[in-house]
Scaffold this active site. Sequence first.
Site, mmCIF file in Angstrom:
data_model
loop_
_atom_site.group_PDB
_atom_site.id
_atom_site.type_symbol
_atom_site.label_atom_id
_atom_site.label_comp_id
_atom_site.label_asym_id
_atom_site.label_seq_id
_atom_site.Cartn_x
_atom_site.Cartn_y
_atom_site.Cartn_z
ATOM 1 C CG PHE A 1 1.877 -2.026 -4.049
ATOM 2 C CD1 PHE A 1 2.975 -1.584 -4.773
ATOM 3 C CD2 PHE A 1 1.749 -3.380 -3.796
ATOM 4 C CE1 PHE A 1 3.933 -2.482 -5.228
ATOM 5 C CE2 PHE A 1 2.693 -4.291 -4.250
ATOM 6 C CZ PHE A 1 3.797 -3.831 -4.966
ATOM 7 C CG HIS B 1 6.185 3.963 0.499
ATOM 8 N ND1 HIS B 1 6.091 2.594 0.506
ATOM 9 C CD2 HIS B 1 4.910 4.431 0.528
ATOM 10 C CE1 HIS B 1 4.819 2.249 0.548
ATOM 11 N NE2 HIS B 1 4.082 3.335 0.560
ATOM 12 N N GLY C 1 9.005 11.218 3.370
ATOM 13 C CA GLY C 1 10.446 11.419 3.416
ATOM 14 C C GLY C 1 11.253 10.234 2.920
ATOM 15 C CD1 TRP D 1 -3.493 2.578 2.618
ATOM 16 C CD2 TRP D 1 -2.746 4.097 4.076
ATOM 17 N NE1 TRP D 1 -2.658 1.940 3.481
ATOM 18 C CE2 TRP D 1 -2.174 2.843 4.400
ATOM 19 C CE3 TRP D 1 -2.430 5.208 4.852
ATOM 20 C CZ2 TRP D 1 -1.302 2.687 5.469
ATOM 21 C CZ3 TRP D 1 -1.557 5.041 5.906
ATOM 22 C CH2 TRP D 1 -1.003 3.793 6.209
#
Length: 161
Positions: free
Chosen positions: A59, A89, A86, A26
């Site tokens: 993760f 997570h 928001g 990511w």
Amino acid sequence: MSGAGAPDQRPVDCHELRVAIVAASWHETVMDGLVEGARRACRDYKVEEPHLVRVPGTFELPVVAQALAAQGYDAVVALGVVIRGGTPHFEYVCRAATDGLLRVGLDHQTAIGFGVLTCDEEEQALDRAGLDRSREDKGYEAAAAALTTGQTLRWIRRGYA
């Protein structure tokens, strides 16, 4: 963001160490900077061929770091970035990565370089990624810490410390 208080370390010869870099996918620009910083540290510390493994996200870092540690790597540099959103997570992923990587290091007595950026916004991550316009190079710092610790663990195992 601080950066103040960082140790003034000179690279040491770590050519005997088996080193792996495990990096999330990511935020490609940030991750490319972190990986290049880690590779640069490896070169400075005389590690010629660190093994690079990519995983989907932050993760997934602990489980792959654990597999690499179980394969006998002396140091594993874990690189990732989590940017606050928001939802909760952010907290879940950051906690899982931090706790998991700590556990890998302790369970396997393997040096783990913690290069996981936990940022409120993408600009903070870019500023720490070791890019041309960045103020910090956390990939380099994480690798340097793992290499130095890996060398120390090797000395302890050989009875030198």
